[in-house]
Write a protein that holds these residues in place. Sequence first.
Motif, PDB file in Angstrom:
ATOM      1  N   SER A   1     106.695  36.295  32.071  1.00  0.00           N
ATOM      2  CA  SER A   1     106.062  34.764  32.634  1.00  0.00           C
ATOM      3  C   SER A   1     107.363  35.092  34.014  1.00  0.00           C
ATOM      4  CB  SER A   1     105.290  33.890  31.711  1.00  0.00           C
ATOM      5  OG  SER A   1     104.603  34.008  30.787  1.00  0.00           O
ATOM      6  N   TYR A   2     108.123  35.824  34.444  1.00  0.00           N
ATOM      7  CA  TYR A   2     108.873  35.878  35.568  1.00  0.00           C
ATOM      8  C   TYR A   2     109.021  37.188  36.444  1.00  0.00           C
ATOM      9  CZ  TYR A   2     113.267  33.771  36.727  1.00  0.00           C
ATOM     10  OH  TYR A   2     113.799  33.358  37.381  1.00  0.00           O
ATOM     11  N   PRO A   3     109.129  36.496  37.766  1.00  0.00           N
ATOM     12  CA  PRO A   3     109.325  35.414  38.466  1.00  0.00           C
ATOM     13  C   PRO A   3     108.350  34.204  37.766  1.00  0.00           C
ATOM     14  CG  PRO A   3     109.693  36.814  40.590  1.00  0.00           C
ATOM     15  CD  PRO A   3     108.768  37.312  38.392  1.00  0.00           C
ATOM     16  N   PRO A   4     108.854  33.146  38.106  1.00  0.00           N
ATOM     17  CA  PRO A   4     107.803  31.701  37.683  1.00  0.00           C
ATOM     18  C   PRO A   4     106.446  31.921  38.873  1.00  0.00           C
ATOM     19  CG  PRO A   4     110.230  31.276  37.515  1.00  0.00           C
ATOM     20  CD  PRO A   4     109.849  32.346  38.124  1.00  0.00           C
ATOM     21  N   HIS A   5     105.375  31.535  38.099  1.00  0.00           N
ATOM     22  CA  HIS A   5     104.639  31.933  39.107  1.00  0.00           C
ATOM     23  C   HIS A   5     103.487  30.799  38.027  1.00  0.00           C
ATOM     24  CE1 HIS A   5     103.400  34.131  35.106  1.00  0.00           C
ATOM     25  NE2 HIS A   5     102.185  33.275  35.455  1.00  0.00           N
ATOM     26  N   HIS A   6     102.713  29.878  39.085  1.00  0.00           N
ATOM     27  CA  HIS A   6     101.142  29.411  39.031  1.00  0.00           C
ATOM     28  C   HIS A   6      99.850  29.793  39.207  1.00  0.00           C
ATOM     29  CE1 HIS A   6     101.764  27.755  42.839  1.00  0.00           C
ATOM     30  NE2 HIS A   6     102.914  28.393  43.152  1.00  0.00           N
ATOM     31  N   HIS A   7      98.956  29.216  38.783  1.00  0.00           N
ATOM     32  CA  HIS A   7      97.601  29.507  39.269  1.00  0.00           C
ATOM     33  C   HIS A   7      96.289  28.209  39.256  1.00  0.00           C
ATOM     34  CE1 HIS A   7      96.692  30.238  35.270  1.00  0.00           C
ATOM     35  NE2 HIS A   7      97.977  31.090  35.811  1.00  0.00           N
ATOM     36  N   PRO A   8      95.429  28.264  39.857  1.00  0.00           N
ATOM     37  CA  PRO A   8      94.657  26.649  39.766  1.00  0.00           C
ATOM     38  C   PRO A   8      93.844  26.824  38.704  1.00  0.00           C
ATOM     39  CG  PRO A   8      94.151  27.687  41.593  1.00  0.00           C
ATOM     40  CD  PRO A   8      95.103  28.815  40.849  1.00  0.00           C
ATOM     41  N   GLN A   9      93.912  27.871  38.020  1.00  0.00           N
ATOM     42  CA  GLN A   9      92.916  28.789  36.543  1.00  0.00           C
ATOM     43  C   GLN A   9      93.546  28.404  35.229  1.00  0.00           C
ATOM     44  OE1 GLN A   9      93.757  30.905  38.576  1.00  0.00           O
ATOM     45  NE2 GLN A   9      92.562  31.003  40.376  1.00  0.00           N
ATOM     46  N   PRO A  10      92.600  28.487  34.310  1.00  0.00           N
ATOM     47  CA  PRO A  10      93.333  26.399  33.176  1.00  0.00           C
ATOM     48  C   PRO A  10      93.896  28.205  32.718  1.00  0.00           C
ATOM     49  CG  PRO A  10      91.718  25.990  33.336  1.00  0.00           C
ATOM     50  CD  PRO A  10      91.780  26.834  35.059  1.00  0.00           C
ATOM     51  N   GLU A  11      95.263  28.152  32.411  1.00  0.00           N
ATOM     52  CA  GLU A  11      95.628  29.083  31.164  1.00  0.00           C
ATOM     53  C   GLU A  11      95.747  28.781  29.364  1.00  0.00           C
ATOM     54  OE1 GLU A  11      97.761  33.133  31.292  1.00  0.00           O
ATOM     55  OE2 GLU A  11      98.270  31.630  32.605  1.00  0.00           O
ATOM     56  N   ILE A  12      96.057  30.015  28.659  1.00  0.00           N
ATOM     57  CA  ILE A  12      96.607  28.938  26.993  1.00  0.00           C
ATOM     58  C   ILE A  12      97.629  29.925  26.768  1.00  0.00           C
ATOM     59  CG2 ILE A  12      95.442  29.281  24.614  1.00  0.00           C
ATOM     60  CD1 ILE A  12      92.706  27.848  25.820  1.00  0.00           C
ATOM     61  N   TYR A  13      97.995  29.834  26.350  1.00  0.00           N
ATOM     62  CA  TYR A  13      98.975  30.344  25.268  1.00  0.00           C
ATOM     63  C   TYR A  13      99.037  29.894  24.105  1.00  0.00           C
ATOM     64  CZ  TYR A  13     101.478  32.066  29.757  1.00  0.00           C
ATOM     65  OH  TYR A  13     102.242  32.715  30.784  1.00  0.00           O
TER      66      TYR A  13
ATOM     67  N   ILE B   1      92.709  33.076  30.241  1.00  0.00           N
ATOM     68  CA  ILE B   1      92.698  32.504  31.372  1.00  0.00           C
ATOM     69  C   ILE B   1      90.837  32.263  32.137  1.00  0.00           C
ATOM     70  CG2 ILE B   1      93.253  32.771  34.231  1.00  0.00           C
ATOM     71  CD1 ILE B   1      95.295  34.108  33.848  1.00  0.00           C
ATOM     72  N   ARG B   2      90.279  31.103  32.300  1.00  0.00           N
ATOM     73  CA  ARG B   2      89.690  30.659  32.589  1.00  0.00           C
ATOM     74  C   ARG B   2      89.458  30.710  34.581  1.00  0.00           C
ATOM     75  NH1 ARG B   2      84.046  29.268  34.221  1.00  0.00           N
ATOM     76  NH2 ARG B   2      83.201  28.412  32.843  1.00  0.00           N
ATOM     77  N   HIS B   3      88.659  31.342  34.130  1.00  0.00           N
ATOM     78  CA  HIS B   3      88.096  31.559  36.079  1.00  0.00           C
ATOM     79  C   HIS B   3      87.538  30.361  36.123  1.00  0.00           C
ATOM     80  CE1 HIS B   3      88.648  36.211  36.739  1.00  0.00           C
ATOM     81  NE2 HIS B   3      87.934  36.436  35.894  1.00  0.00           N
ATOM     82  N   ILE B   4      87.761  29.719  37.614  1.00  0.00           N
ATOM     83  CA  ILE B   4      87.088  28.253  38.444  1.00  0.00           C
ATOM     84  C   ILE B   4      85.854  29.581  38.980  1.00  0.00           C
ATOM     85  CG2 ILE B   4      87.671  26.463  39.467  1.00  0.00           C
ATOM     86  CD1 ILE B   4      90.435  26.607  38.703  1.00  0.00           C
ATOM     87  N   ASP B   5      84.695  28.141  39.263  1.00  0.00           N
ATOM     88  CA  ASP B   5      83.643  28.975  39.395  1.00  0.00           C
ATOM     89  C   ASP B   5      83.989  29.092  40.888  1.00  0.00           C
ATOM     90  OD1 ASP B   5      82.113  28.338  38.337  1.00  0.00           O
ATOM     91  OD2 ASP B   5      81.276  26.293  38.105  1.00  0.00           O
ATOM     92  N   LYS B   6      84.146  29.495  42.417  1.00  0.00           N
ATOM     93  CA  LYS B   6      83.934  30.167  43.374  1.00  0.00           C
ATOM     94  C   LYS B   6      85.677  30.692  43.763  1.00  0.00           C
ATOM     95  CE  LYS B   6      79.928  28.241  45.107  1.00  0.00           C
ATOM     96  NZ  LYS B   6      79.722  26.831  46.178  1.00  0.00           N
ATOM     97  N   ASN B   7      86.648  30.884  42.482  1.00  0.00           N
ATOM     98  CA  ASN B   7      87.837  31.210  43.065  1.00  0.00           C
ATOM     99  C   ASN B   7      87.834  31.494  41.341  1.00  0.00           C
ATOM    100  OD1 ASN B   7      90.937  30.694  43.658  1.00  0.00           O
ATOM    101  ND2 ASN B   7      91.044  28.540  43.065  1.00  0.00           N
ATOM    102  N   PRO B   8      87.523  32.771  41.165  1.00  0.00           N
ATOM    103  CA  PRO B   8      87.994  33.770  40.248  1.00  0.00           C
ATOM    104  C   PRO B   8      90.127  34.435  40.186  1.00  0.00           C
ATOM    105  CG  PRO B   8      87.707  34.987  41.680  1.00  0.00           C
ATOM    106  CD  PRO B   8      87.144  33.356  42.414  1.00  0.00           C
ATOM    107  N   TYR B   9      90.499  34.427  39.150  1.00  0.00           N
ATOM    108  CA  TYR B   9      91.660  34.717  38.734  1.00  0.00           C
ATOM    109  C   TYR B   9      92.192  36.035  39.182  1.00  0.00           C
ATOM    110  CZ  TYR B   9      96.557  35.834  37.081  1.00  0.00           C
ATOM    111  OH  TYR B   9      97.698  35.758  36.751  1.00  0.00           O
TER     112      TYR B   9
END
Length: 268
Positions: free
Chosen positions: A170-182, A234-242
Motif C-alpha cells: 500500500s505504498y507510496p501512502p495513498h488514500h480514498h474516501p471509500q471505506p475499505e477493509i483489510y 472497498i465499498r463504492h460510494i454512491d456517485k463516487n465509485p473507486y
Amino acid sequence: MIKICQDKPFEYGYNAITVMGEKEHDTMMDFGILRLKKDQKEVFFSENKERAFLMIKGEVALEWNGCKRIIKRESCFDYNPWVLHVPKCTEVKITGISDDSEINITSTTNDRNFNARLYSPDECASEERGKGTLNECSTRIVRTVFDYSNADYSNLVLGEVIDFPGKWSSYPPHHHPQPEIYFYKFYPENGYGFSQLGDRVEQVKNNYTIKILDDVSHPQVTAPGYAMYYIWVIRHIDKNPYKSPQYPIFESEHLWVNDKNAKIWPEK
C-alpha cells in the motif's frame, strides 16, 4: 482506524467481523469468515445484497443457480483465489470437502441485477508492484479479482496482497474516501506486521481485521521473517465509485520512490 483482534481460531460456521449499518465505524459492508469442516453444509441468501465468496483455503462444493463446482485452494500465499460473485436473491450452498476450509464472505446492498460469476485463479489479475525500486523495499504481489473496470455493476472492489518478509505495501501512502477493509494472514502464523492509518500505527497479527475510514492514508509493513497476506475490499460510494484515474490518491511527497532511478544515498 478500527482494529478487530481474533486471537484464536474461528469457530465452525459463519463468523461475523463487521456488519453493515453499525452505529459507529460503519464500512457499509457485511464481512466475515465461514469456516467449514468436512461434510458441513451452509446456505446463504439475501433479498437485497450482492455477495462475494473468496476461498482462502481448503476444498468445498459450491452450488448456485443450478450450477455446481468443486473448488480447491491449498494456500492463499502461493495460489490465486477462487471467488463466487452473486447478485441479490441468489441462493448459495457451500459444502465442506476437506477437513478444514475457510471462505471470506463480503456483502453489501445493490439493487442492480447481474449475472453470477465464478472467477477462477487464472482470471485474477496478479502483478508484482514495487519491483526494481529502492532495493526492493516495497516489492509485493497485488491480486485484483474484480473492480470498476470489469464489474461496474458491483458496489465492491475485491483483491488480495502478498507482502514479502520485511517489506512494505500500500505504498507510496495513498488514500480514498471509500471505506475499505483489510483482513490478515501470516506465514508462519505467529508473524506480525504494522498497519498505519494517518499518524496512528497498530500491530496486526493472524486473523486480525482493520477498518479503513475517514479518507486517511494506509501503508502496511510486515516483520522480517514473516510473509503477510491480506484481503482488501472497498465499498463504492454512491456517485463516487473507486476507479482509476481518480483513485487512489497518492501522497505526493512520497511519490519519488516510484522512480526506478531513485537512490537513498547520494552518489560519491
